[in-house]
Design a protein around this motif. Structure first.
Motif, PDB file in Angstrom:
ATOM      1  N   LEU A  64       0.864  -1.175   0.000  1.00 49.32           N
ATOM      2  CA  LEU A  64       0.000   0.000   0.000  1.00 49.32           C
ATOM      3  C   LEU A  64       0.902   1.226   0.000  1.00 49.32           C
ATOM      4  O   LEU A  64       1.600   1.500   0.969  1.00 49.32           O
ATOM      5  N   ARG A  65       0.921   1.935  -1.118  1.00 48.29           N
ATOM      6  CA  ARG A  65       1.736   3.139  -1.243  1.00 48.29           C
ATOM      7  C   ARG A  65       0.822   4.320  -0.943  1.00 48.29           C
ATOM      8  O   ARG A  65      -0.112   4.582  -1.694  1.00 48.29           O
ATOM      9  N   ILE A  66       1.102   4.996   0.179  1.00 47.61           N
ATOM     10  CA  ILE A  66       0.252   6.089   0.626  1.00 47.61           C
ATOM     11  C   ILE A  66       1.080   7.360   0.771  1.00 47.61           C
ATOM     12  O   ILE A  66       2.288   7.297   0.994  1.00 47.61           O
ATOM     13  N   LEU A  67       0.410   8.503   0.642  1.00 48.63           N
ATOM     14  CA  LEU A  67       1.109   9.766   0.839  1.00 48.63           C
ATOM     15  C   LEU A  67       1.564   9.878   2.287  1.00 48.63           C
ATOM     16  O   LEU A  67       0.856   9.463   3.213  1.00 48.63           O
ATOM     17  N   SER A  68       2.724  10.426   2.491  1.00 48.65           N
ATOM     18  CA  SER A  68       3.288  10.578   3.834  1.00 48.65           C
ATOM     19  C   SER A  68       2.394  11.458   4.689  1.00 48.65           C
ATOM     20  O   SER A  68       1.576  12.228   4.182  1.00 48.65           O
ATOM     21  N   GLY A  69       2.553  11.316   5.992  1.00 46.90           N
ATOM     22  CA  GLY A  69       1.812  12.151   6.919  1.00 46.90           C
ATOM     23  C   GLY A  69       0.895  11.371   7.845  1.00 46.90           C
ATOM     24  O   GLY A  69       0.372  11.929   8.807  1.00 46.90           O
ATOM     25  N   ARG A  70       0.704  10.072   7.578  1.00 47.70           N
ATOM     26  CA  ARG A  70      -0.129   9.253   8.464  1.00 47.70           C
ATOM     27  C   ARG A  70       0.694   8.832   9.670  1.00 47.70           C
ATOM     28  O   ARG A  70       1.910   8.655   9.586  1.00 47.70           O
ATOM     29  N   THR A  71       0.044   8.641  10.783  1.00 51.19           N
ATOM     30  CA  THR A  71       0.740   8.202  11.987  1.00 51.19           C
ATOM     31  C   THR A  71       1.064   6.711  11.898  1.00 51.19           C
ATOM     32  O   THR A  71       0.466   5.975  11.091  1.00 51.19           O
TER      33      THR A  71
END
Length: 115
Positions: A64-71
């Motif tokens: 799962l490639r997600i934009l940075s910034g999640r905890t």
């Protein structure tokens, strides 16, 4: 976002259609409340040749490639939701893995070309 890449050993297609795997991953992403349905991008890739410790072991690996910034907690929850969705299929002798990868917001580019 996210980009969900489902890699699996091709022999599993006889037991679970790839579209069902994608649907399970999508539903887990939506259940996390981190994404809207319009944001979830899914694709799958079967592998004809695969080996673990010198033998062919069936597997499903989701990146799962997600934009940075999640905890870390959000990413852990997302990973667990996807893993639980995959293990909900009646499969045995299969290795399930889920990996969350951050994509740096500052360097991520996107352009949608419509007709």
């Amino acid at each position: 976002m996210p980009h969900c890449i489902v890699e699996y050993s091709q022999n599993l297609e006889q037991e679970v259609p790839p579209a069902d795997l994608l649907e399970a991953v999508k539903n887990a992403c939506l259940a996390s409340a981190l994404f809207t349905e319009e944001d979830v991008k899914l694709r799958s890739s079967p592998y004809k040749s695969f080996m673990t410790a010198g033998r062919e072991d069936a597997f499903i690996h989701v990146t799962l490639r997600i934009l940075s910034g999640r905890t870390t907690e959000q990413k852990r929850d997302l990973s667990q939701r996807v893993l639980e969705a995959l293990t909900g299929f009646s499969l045995t002798e299969v290795s399930f893995t889920v990996e969350i990868c951050d994509m740096e917001r500052d360097s991520y580019s996107k352009k949608v070309v419509l007709s």
